[in-house]
Design a protein around this motif. Structure first.
Motif, PDB file in Angstrom:
ATOM      1  N   ARG A 172       0.812  -1.226   0.000  1.00 38.72           N
ATOM      2  CA  ARG A 172       0.000   0.000   0.000  1.00 38.72           C
ATOM      3  C   ARG A 172       0.843   1.273   0.000  1.00 38.72           C
ATOM      4  O   ARG A 172       1.949   1.288   0.540  1.00 38.72           O
ATOM      5  N   ARG A 222      -7.859   1.194  -4.593  1.00 44.70           N
ATOM      6  CA  ARG A 222      -8.082   1.249  -3.133  1.00 44.70           C
ATOM      7  C   ARG A 222      -7.389   0.100  -2.415  1.00 44.70           C
ATOM      8  O   ARG A 222      -7.043   0.232  -1.243  1.00 44.70           O
ATOM      9  N   ASP A 223      -7.159  -1.011  -3.126  1.00 49.50           N
ATOM     10  CA  ASP A 223      -6.445  -2.142  -2.513  1.00 49.50           C
ATOM     11  C   ASP A 223      -4.964  -1.837  -2.328  1.00 49.50           C
ATOM     12  O   ASP A 223      -4.247  -2.590  -1.671  1.00 49.50           O
ATOM     13  N   LEU A 225      -3.886   1.527  -1.708  1.00 51.31           N
ATOM     14  CA  LEU A 225      -3.714   2.829  -1.037  1.00 51.31           C
ATOM     15  C   LEU A 225      -3.915   2.646   0.456  1.00 51.31           C
ATOM     16  O   LEU A 225      -4.778   1.872   0.883  1.00 51.31           O
ATOM     17  N   ALA A 227      -5.108   4.015   4.228  1.00 53.31           N
ATOM     18  CA  ALA A 227      -6.263   4.792   4.646  1.00 53.31           C
ATOM     19  C   ALA A 227      -5.907   6.265   4.479  1.00 53.31           C
ATOM     20  O   ALA A 227      -4.805   6.683   4.852  1.00 53.31           O
ATOM     21  N   ASP A 228      -6.814   7.014   3.888  1.00 51.86           N
ATOM     22  CA  ASP A 228      -6.590   8.433   3.586  1.00 51.86           C
ATOM     23  C   ASP A 228      -5.525   8.653   2.504  1.00 51.86           C
ATOM     24  O   ASP A 228      -5.024   9.769   2.337  1.00 51.86           O
ATOM     25  N   ASN A 250     -16.402   3.240  -7.233  1.00 53.91           N
ATOM     26  CA  ASN A 250     -15.467   2.333  -6.562  1.00 53.91           C
ATOM     27  C   ASN A 250     -15.145   2.770  -5.137  1.00 53.91           C
ATOM     28  O   ASN A 250     -14.160   2.311  -4.546  1.00 53.91           O
ATOM     29  N   PHE A 252     -14.341   5.823  -3.825  1.00 54.80           N
ATOM     30  CA  PHE A 252     -13.500   6.987  -3.526  1.00 54.80           C
ATOM     31  C   PHE A 252     -14.385   8.162  -3.104  1.00 54.80           C
ATOM     32  O   PHE A 252     -15.542   8.273  -3.524  1.00 54.80           O
ATOM     33  N   ASN A 272      -9.016   7.853  -0.591  1.00 57.76           N
ATOM     34  CA  ASN A 272      -9.418   6.538  -0.079  1.00 57.76           C
ATOM     35  C   ASN A 272      -9.743   6.728   1.401  1.00 57.76           C
ATOM     36  O   ASN A 272      -8.917   6.468   2.273  1.00 57.76           O
ATOM     37  N   SER A 275     -12.983   4.109   6.517  1.00 59.37           N
ATOM     38  CA  SER A 275     -14.383   3.889   6.875  1.00 59.37           C
ATOM     39  C   SER A 275     -14.444   3.706   8.389  1.00 59.37           C
ATOM     40  O   SER A 275     -13.653   2.963   8.962  1.00 59.37           O
TER      41      SER A 275
END
Ligand SMILES: C[S@@+](CC[C@H](N)C(=O)[O-])C[C@H]1O[C@@H](n2cnc3c(N)ncnc32)[C@H](O)[C@@H]1O
Length: 276
Positions: A172, A222-223, A225, A227-228, A250, A252, A272, A275
């Motif tokens: 990441r 996103r897989d 990146l 978080a943030d 997706n 974003f 990204n 959550s």
């Protein structure tokens, strides 16, 4: 040669003739003028004629010289790499805006070509590391050469393959950038001869609607990146809406479009978000 170029309809006849002469004779502009009346050395003359012939056949001067300036740095080109465009400097600007100057960060560049995007950013951020991906190994060779030239090679890693496939699972990054191919297949035939016949089609062709690469990148980014983490994409100036929609679909958030100096949509950024 200048007159030949003019007659062939080359708008920048004078400039092109001068740049090619400087390179062929290994002289700077002023020296060239001062030594105008001296007999030209045979070696240089032969080189100049060869360059002029290539220009008359439609090859752009930057391709003949094999070098282009981007972000104030010189990048070596080969047949596998796109000529870096000034529009792409906006991507570098946006990247610098999200990378704190003194922080240790990692970035990913997808479809790196000459490496102009990550290498420019690396020269501005001493604690940044970059991974650069391209499908074409000759492009990665050029990118490595350029990284060495600009003294960032120890922080620059290349991976050969398609988009995310050469990355490790779960690898990441804080930032991902890409200037992917984004021209519709049909439109390529309508481009200027300099682009159509001399830029590698793999660097231009974005599929039937120009969006093929964005679909893959939006789905996979996103897989890879944190978080943030931030994704920055260069786009064709008519593609902001379509690309923003793909990114939203997706997951974003904070999707924004940025305009280039010509006032055209040029970069889309997205987050990204964590959550909770
Ligand atoms: C528009 S060029 C951009 C080059 C460079 N980043 C720049 O801004 O000048 C797109 C690049 O994507 C690469 N590319 C095309 N398809 C790819 C794929 N499936 N996976 C990885 N790279 C790809 C091309 O080889 C080319 O270098």
């Amino acid at each position: 040669v200048r007159d030949l170029f003019r007659r062939a309809g080359i708008d920048t006849a004078e400039l092109d003739a001068r740049l090619l002469a400087e390179a062929a004779f290994g002289l700077e502009r002023l020296e060239l003028v001062n030594r105008e009346r001296e007999p030209a050395p045979a070696e240089g003359l032969k080189q100049f004629e060869a360059y002029a012939r290539r220009r008359l056949e439609g090859e752009p001067v930057v391709r003949i010289l094999g070098e282009q300036e981007f972000w104030g740095l010189k990048f070596r080109l080969n047949a596998a790499t796109l000529v870096p465009r000034p529009d792409t400097e906006l991507l570098v600007e946006r990247a610098l805006a999200v990378l704190p100057p003194a922080a240790t960060r990692r970035m990913l560049d997808l479809g790196t070509g000459t490496g102009c995007i990550p290498i420019s950013i690396l020269t501005e951020r001493p604690r940044l590391g970059a991974v650069a991906v391209d499908l074409v190994s000759e492009a990665l060779e050029m990118a490595r050469f350029n990284a060495e030239r600009h003294r960032v090679a120890s922080r620059f890693d290349t991976r050969h393959g398609s988009w995310f496939t050469p990355l490790e699972e779960g690898e990441r990054f804080d930032l991902a950038t890409s200037n992917p191919p984004y021209i519709d297949t049909a439109e390529i035939e309508t481009l200027m001869v300099e682009v159509r016949n001399h830029d590698p089609h793999l660097a231009l062709d974005g599929g039937a609607d120009g969006l093929d690469a964005y679909r893959i990148i939006a789905a996979g980014a996103r897989d890879h990146l944190k978080a943030d983490g931030v994704l920055l994409l260069e786009i064709g100036f008519t593609q902001a809406k379509a690309v923003s929609r793909l990114l939203a679909a997706n997951g974003f958030t904070a999707i924004q479009t940025w305009r280039d100096l010509g006032g055209r949509d040029r970069v889309v950024s997205a987050l990204n978000a964590v959550s909770t």
